[in-house]
Write an enzyme that holds these catalytic residues in place. Structure first.
Site, PDB file in Angstrom:
ATOM      1  N   CYS A  76      40.986  41.110  42.618  1.00  0.00           N
ATOM      2  CA  CYS A  76      40.518  42.002  41.552  1.00  0.00           C
ATOM      3  C   CYS A  76      39.833  43.247  42.106  1.00  0.00           C
ATOM      4  O   CYS A  76      39.836  44.292  41.450  1.00  0.00           O
ATOM      5  CB  CYS A  76      39.534  41.282  40.636  1.00  0.00           C
ATOM      6  N   HIS A 110      28.514  43.369  43.800  1.00  0.00           N
ATOM      7  CA  HIS A 110      29.778  42.716  43.446  1.00  0.00           C
ATOM      8  C   HIS A 110      30.867  43.784  43.430  1.00  0.00           C
ATOM      9  O   HIS A 110      30.775  44.759  42.692  1.00  0.00           O
ATOM     10  CB  HIS A 110      29.568  42.086  42.074  1.00  0.00           C
ATOM     11  N   GLU A 128      38.336  40.211  47.269  1.00  0.00           N
ATOM     12  CA  GLU A 128      38.928  39.655  46.046  1.00  0.00           C
ATOM     13  C   GLU A 128      40.099  40.494  45.559  1.00  0.00           C
ATOM     14  O   GLU A 128      40.050  41.718  45.574  1.00  0.00           O
ATOM     15  CB  GLU A 128      37.832  39.576  44.974  1.00  0.00           C
ATOM     16  N   GLY A 184      26.335  43.369  32.410  1.00  0.00           N
ATOM     17  CA  GLY A 184      26.150  43.025  33.825  1.00  0.00           C
ATOM     18  C   GLY A 184      27.435  43.206  34.614  1.00  0.00           C
ATOM     19  O   GLY A 184      27.403  43.490  35.810  1.00  0.00           O
ATOM     20  N   GLU A 203      30.203  38.022  46.158  1.00  0.00           N
ATOM     21  CA  GLU A 203      31.571  38.497  45.911  1.00  0.00           C
ATOM     22  C   GLU A 203      31.630  40.003  46.132  1.00  0.00           C
ATOM     23  O   GLU A 203      32.247  40.723  45.329  1.00  0.00           O
ATOM     24  CB  GLU A 203      32.019  38.156  44.497  1.00  0.00           C
ATOM     25  N   CYS A 248      40.176  35.362  36.800  1.00  0.00           N
ATOM     26  CA  CYS A 248      40.277  36.810  36.606  1.00  0.00           C
ATOM     27  C   CYS A 248      41.464  37.428  37.334  1.00  0.00           C
ATOM     28  O   CYS A 248      42.094  38.360  36.823  1.00  0.00           O
ATOM     29  CB  CYS A 248      38.990  37.493  37.048  1.00  0.00           C
ATOM     30  N   CYS A 249      41.765  36.924  38.544  1.00  0.00           N
ATOM     31  CA  CYS A 249      42.750  37.630  39.376  1.00  0.00           C
ATOM     32  C   CYS A 249      44.193  37.558  38.861  1.00  0.00           C
ATOM     33  O   CYS A 249      44.875  38.587  38.826  1.00  0.00           O
ATOM     34  CB  CYS A 249      42.678  37.143  40.816  1.00  0.00           C
TER      35      CYS A 249
END
Lengths: 644, 644
Positions: free
Chosen positions: B326, B256, B324, B181, B308, B407-408
C-alpha cells in the site's frame, strides 16, 4: 557421548586472590562501584523496602522478579567478602537478610509480590510468574552468604522455604506437578543440597528437570485451571521455556536463552551427581548445537528480542543482536559444569570467549552502567531492545544505570566477584589451570595444598609465569590449558623446555613439584582475522579481529563514521600494541585499512556505479577490545569488518 | 519551491486501452483472477454480509477497516469496467451497492462496525478507529463507479454521508475539530468535489489538511474525553500519523508510510486547486527527503514493522524491510499528483520505479496471492511482519491469499485496473507520455482528439513506436519522457532523426501532427550496476542490478543457497536476454559471478581465516525481475549483491 562422568571441582572463590591485571581491575571496580551502585538502585526503586510487605493498592507495584535481584546482589556481596572482607558491606547485607526473614510467611512461603500484592495468585502461573526462579536466586545467595560469613540465617530461611516448595511440588498425591517457566531453581537446589547435605533438595531439583515437558503439559493444566486458553500463550510455544517436550528429547538450544542455559546448567548438575548417561548425552548434543550453530563470536547467545532468545541455526544478526548479558553469564555457568563432567578445554574455550567479550561488555568501564543487550554492531537510533527503535529516539545505544527488569546488573556483579572460581579446577591428582591472570591461589589437589601464583599481563601479553608453593615436595599433575585460539606455544619448568602435546586442550606436566618451581607458558598471540561460518549470512564478506581470547571492534571515535564502508584489504598488516592510557591499559590493534566510498554523491539514493565512481582511500584503522566499547564518545561500532 | 503551479490532467482510465505486454498481462490477470479472488475472500470472511448489519454479541466482530476493503474493490471493478465491460461483474457490484444503501443510517452515517457493533463509539476515537478513512475509500469507489457506469446510487449515498461528516467536523461552533488518524479522506473529498462540483467537499478536505496537528491536538482532546491518558498512546507519538504539528511545519517523511503518502497526496490535491505556494513547498521538501533519504531501490517505503513506516535517513534494512504494498501504491498516487503540479520527470521516475518493482511484487504472477510487506532479501524463517519470525516457523516468506487487515489486495487491484491513467497527462497544448507499454489511447490535447498507439515490448525491449491518429492535422507538443535511468536515446519522427535535448526529463516535439505520423524512441537499456548511497550501511559493498526501470534479484532456485556468498566481480560482464518461457516472457540478466566460500568447514563457527581458506569458485548467476520473485520454488532472495 560423555563416556565416563568425571568429578572435578572448581576452585572455591575464597581461595583465589586476583591481583591486578584485567580481572583484578574489573573486580576492584565491581567491589567499589558496581555492588554499591546496584544496592543504591535497589533502594531508590523500592526493591529493599518491598521486603517490608507494606504494599497497598495505589502504590507502584513491586515487580515479580524483585526477589531475584536481591538474591543475586547478596550472592555478589558474599563472593566479594570471601576475598575482600568489608564489615560495612556485610552489615548492609545482614540488614537485608533481617528484612527477608520478616517477610517469610508462617508456612515458609517467601515472595514479595505474591505475599504483599497478589496473595491469591500464589503458584497460579508457574509459566510466567517466576516464583520458583526468585526462590532459586535467593537460595544461591543464601548458600554463598553462609559460605562467606558462616552466618546461616538466610540459609535457614531458604531451607524452610525450600521445604515449603518441596511439600507443594512433586509427583505425590496432592502436590502440583509443576516446574518453573524460568529455570534457575534446578541448579540452585543442587547447591543447597551440597551446602546442607539434605538429599530431598537434590531430589526436588531432579524432579523439576525430569517433569518439565511431560504430558499432560503442566503449563496447559494450570492455564486451564485459571480459566484461560493455553492457545493464547503470548510466546506461542513452550519451546520459549524449553518445556514443550522433556529435556531428554531435546536436541537443540532453543527459546529464551537465559532460561535455556540455566536449565542446561541444572541438567549438568544432575548428571554430575547421578552419572545419568542419557542426560549427559543431551547436554553434549545441545552444547554442540549451540556452539556450532547459534553463538556469536563474543560468546553472546540469543539473536532475537522477540523471545529474548534463539531463532534458528546460523541466524546471527549484528545490529539487532539481543545477546543478553545474563545469557553470556548462564553460558559461563554451563561451560564450567560441562568441563567438570568431561575434561575438555572446548568448554573452557567457549567460557573464555564469553567472559572476555559478550559478558564483560555488559558493564561500563567505570562500573555503574549496564547493557542488557550486547549487539555486535551499533548505529545511531538502532536499539536492540526497543521495538520502536529508530522511530522516535535520536540516540546512540548506551549502557543504562538500571532496568525495570534488572536481572543483568546483579548477575554480572556476582560473576565478576566469583571469577576466581573459574580459574582452576582440581581432581584427586590434577590441578587444571583454565584462565590466566595475575593471582595468588591456594588449591587442594588430592591431599596436597598447592599455593600457585600467576604473573602475567594476559590477555594483552603472551607470557604467563606460574610459581608453585608446596610445604613439601609433592607429586601431582598440572594441566595447563592451551586455548583453541592458540596455535603455537612454548612451555618450560624452571627454565627447562618441556615438550608435551596438548590433549583435549591441556598440556599436562606430571612431576614431583618442589617449593618455588616455576612454570613459564608462552601462548603465541598473533592478531587473527576470524572468518565466519559460511552459513552466517549476516557476516558474509567480513572478518572479525581477535587476539588471544579478545574480540576487537571498530568504534567511530577512532575510525570515523560509516564504518560499513571501512574495509580491510586481504594483505593489510595488522599490529597489536598495548595502550597504557586506554581503560587502564588494554591491547589495541592497528593497521592500514581503506575507506570505500564514492568521491561525492548528489541526488538520488541509487545511481549507476559507473557514474558515481566508488574510490578506495587509505584509512588507518584502530580496533579496541569489544568488551570496552561504548565507553567513550558515542558513535557507530562494528565487530565484523568488510574485507576486500 | 514550485514557482508556478501547473495544471495538467492525467488521462482518464477509460481512454487508455492497454494491449498485451507487461501491463496488459497484469491487467488481464487482475481482471480474471485478482478482482474475483478478492470478492471471494470478502465473501467468505463476512465482509459482504457485514453490510446487512446483523451482527450480534457472540458473532465474530467485523473489523473497523472492512468498509474500506469494499470501497477499494468497487473502485477496482469500476476501472476494470471502463476498459473491459463485464455485465456479471457490474451486477455483482450493483448488488453490493444495494447492501451499502440499506446500511446507511437515516442521518447519513455509514459504517459497519460503528453501526452494528459499537454504535455508542461513533467518532469517539478518530486517532485509531479509521471511520473517516473508511469513508474516503467508499467515496473513491463511488466516484469511479459513477464514472464507469453512469450509475449514481453509490455516489448519492456517499454525498449524503459526506454531508453528515461535513455537518459533524469543522471549525464552526458545535462541530468536532477532528481529522482522521489515517489520512485518505482528504484526497477522496477532492475527487468527490470534482465529480459533483460541490465546493463544500473541497473545503472539508482543506479543513482536514489544515487542522491536522493544530494545538490543542485533537487526538489529545478526544483521548481525554474518553477518560484516557494521551501519554499511553501505543504508538508513542503523533508523528506516527503525521499529526504532531501542522503539515506546513513538516519537513520530512515520517511515521506510518501509507498514512504519510496518502496525506501528502491530499496536500498536493489542495495545492492543485488553490495554488498555495507554502503547501506546494511542503510537498516538495517532503518529497525530496523521501526520495533522497528513505526510499528503497524498489520504490518501497517504510523499513519498519513497528510503525509500518519510516525510521530515519538512510536506514534501509533489506530482509526486514516492511515496504508495504500500500505504501508503494500511495507513492504512485503522490508522484502522479506532483507531476501534475510541476512538469518534471523526477516524479514519474519514482512512480515508474515503484510500479515496476515494489508495487508489482505485491501480487503473485497467477494473481491470487499477495504480499503485505515487500522485503529486498529473503531467507527461510525470516518474515518481515511477524515479530516471532524465525522462532516458531519453518517457512519461506510467501504471498498469502488474504490478510486479516486486507488493505493491500484491493488497493493493488484498483491501481492495476487504472494503470492506463498513469501513462499520459495532457495540458492545453502538450501530450505527456510517461510510461511505455503497448496501448491504444484516445486523448484530448487542447481541443484536439489524439489517437495514440504504442508498439513496444518495454521494459524488456528498448524500442517504442508510437503512431499518432488525428482527424485533421493539428499542432501540439508531444513530450516524451526520457527516464532517469536512460543515459542515451534516439528519437525519430516518420523515420527522420530528431535532435532534441530533454528538459526536466521530457523531450518535446512540437509540430503539426498528421494522421499516421510515427514516432520512434529508442531508450538505451544496458544492464546497470546500481550503487547505493554511501550512508546506507545495509547495502555497503553491494550493487543492485537494474535494466530500464526494472530492478532484478537473485533467487535460490536459479543460483543455489547462501546467496550472501554469491558475488559479482567488478569486471564481470552481465547480459540481458528475454526468456519467453518465464512468467509469460520477461527479461533476465545473466553473467559470470563467483561463490566465495571456504572449501570445507568443520567445528567451531569462527575460525582463523588462514586456516579455513576461503575460495572463489566461478558461479554463473541469473537474475530475474524483483517483482516476480517468490513465484517458483521457495528459497532465498537478494536484491543487493556483493561486489568483489
Amino acid at each position: 557421548m560423555i563416556s565416563e562422568i568425571q568429578h572435578t571441582k572448581s576452585a572455591p572463590v575464597k581461595d583465589v586472590q586476583i591481583e591486578g591485571g584485567l580481572w583484578g581491575e574489573r573486580q576492584a571496580t565491581n567491589r567499589n562501584r558496581t555492588i554499591p551502585a546496584i544496592y543504591h538502585q535497589m533502594e531508590i526503586t523500592g526493591r529493599v523496602d518491598a521486603w517490608r510487605l507494606k504494599w497497598k493498592p495505589g502504590d507502584p507495584k513491586p515487580h515479580i522478579f524483585w526477589d531475584s535481584d536481591m538474591g543475586k546482589w547478596l550472592e555478589a556481596v558474599a563472593y566479594s567478602l570471601m576475598t575482600h572482607p568489608d564489615a560495612a558491606l556485610e552489615a548492609q547485607a545482614d540488614a537485608v537478610i533481617d528484612l527477608i526473614e520478616q517477610a517469610q510467611q508462617p508456612d515458609g512461603y517467601l515472595n514479595i509480590f505474591f505475599t504483599a500484592v497478589e496473595p491469591e495468585n500464589r503458584w497460579k502461573n508457574l509459566r510466567d510468574w517466576h516464583e520458583l526462579y526468585d526462590a532459586g536466586h535467593l537460595i544461591e545467595g543464601a548458600v554463598a552468604y553462609a559460605e562467606a560469613t558462616g552466618k546461616r540465617k538466610l540459609l535457614d530461611i531458604m531451607c524452610r522455604y525450600t521445604d515449603h516448595i518441596d511439600a507443594r511440588f512433586g509427583r505425590d498425591e496432592g502436590k502440583l506437578r509443576g516446574y518453573c517457566g524460568h529455570p534457575e531453581i534446578e541448579l540452585a537446589l543442587v547447591r543447597l543440597y551440597h551446602a546442607t547435605g539434605e538429599k530431598r533438595y537434590f531430589e526436588l531439583s531432579k524432579y523439576f528437570v525430569d517433569e518439565r515437558g511431560q504430558q499432560p503439559l503442566y503449563f496447559d493444566v494450570e492455564t486451564v485451571a485459571r480459566g484461560e486458553d493455553p492457545r493464547n500463550y503470548w510466546a506461542k510455544t513452550y519451546r520459549y521455556c524449553q518445556a514443550h517436550v522433556p529435556i531428554r528429547e531435546q536436541k537443540t538450544a532453543m527459546g529464551h536463552s537465559v532460561r535455556a542455559a540455566y536449565l542446561y546448567s541444572g541438567v549438568a548438575d544432575i548428571v554430575a551427581q547421578t552419572g545419568d548417561a542419557e542426560l549427559a548425552a543431551v547436554c553434549k548434543t545441545i552444547w554442540d548445537d549451540l556452539v556450532q550453530h547459534q553463538m556469536y563470536i563474543t560468546g553472546g547467545l540469543g539473536p532475537a528480542h522477540a523471545n529474548e532468545g534463539f531463532t534458528f541455526a546460523y541466524d546471527l544478526p549484528n545490529e539487532t543482536a539481543y545477546a543478553e548479558t545474563c545469557a553470556a553469564i548462564a553460558l559461563v555457568f554451563w561451560a564450567q559444569r560441562m568441563f567438570n563432567l568431561e575434561h575438555d578445554s572446548r568448554y573452557i574455550d567457549v567460557m573464555e570467549r564469553a567472559l572476555y567479550n559478550g559478558f564483560l561488555s555488559g558493564v561500563s568501564f567505570e562500573g555503574r552502567h549496564f547493557f542488557y543487550a550486547n549487539p555486535l554492531a551499533s548505529f545511531p537510533n538502532v536499539n536492540p531492545y526497543d521495538r520502536f527503535s529508530g522511530i522516535t529516539t535520536e540516540q546512540h545505544y548506551h549502557r543504562e544505570e538500571w532496568f525495570d527488569c534488572a536481572c543483568c546488573p546483579p548477575n554480572l556483579a556476582r560473576l565478576i566477584a566469583s571469577i576466581g572460581s573459574y580459574f582452576y579446577s582440581t581432581s584427586n591428582d590434577t590441578l587444571f589451570v583454565h584462565l590466566y591472570n595475575q593471582n595468588r591461589s591456594t588449591l587442594t589437589v588430592g591431599g596436597t595444598t598447592v599455593r600457585l601464583a600467576q604473573q602475567t599481563n594476559y590477555p594483552w601479553d603472551e607470557q604467563v609465569e606460574m610459581t608453585v608453593g608446596v610445604d613439601a615436595p609433592a607429586r601431582f599433575k598440572m594441566a595447563l590449558r592451551i586455548p583453541e585460539w592458540c596455535r603455537s606455544y612454548t612451555l618450560s619448568v624452571n627454565g627447562a623446555a618441556v615438550q608435551a602435546a596438548a590433549a583435549r586442550g591441556y598440556v599436562t606436566i606430571e612431576r614431583e613439584w618442589a617449593n618455588g618451581d616455576t612454570v613459564t607458558l608462552r601462548l603465541a598471540m598473533p592478531v587473527e582475522r576470524m572468518a565466519p561460518h559460511p552459513e552466517i549470512r549476516q557476516d558474509a564478506g567480513c572478518v572479525a579481529l581477535q587476539r588471544g581470547p579478545v574480540v576487537y571492534c571498530l568504534e567511530q571515535v577512532d575510525n570515523g563514521p560509516r564504518l560499513a564502508n571501512v574495509a580491510l584489504p586481504r594483505e593489510a598488516k595488522l599490529e597489536a600494541s598495548f595502550d597504557a592510557n586506554l581503560f587502564g591499559g588494554v591491547g589495541v590493534i592497528s593497521g592500514e585499512g581503506v575507506r570505500v566510498e564514492p568521491g561525492e554523491w548528489q541526488g538520488s539514493l541509487y545511481q549507476p556505479q559507473s557514474v558515481v565512481k566508488v574510490m578506495q582511500k587509505p584509512q588507518p584503522i584502530k580496533a579496541i577490545p569489544y568488551c570496552f566499547w561504548a565507553n567513550r564518545e558515542p558513535g557507530e561500532m562494528r565487530v565484523w569488518i568488510r574485507e576486500i
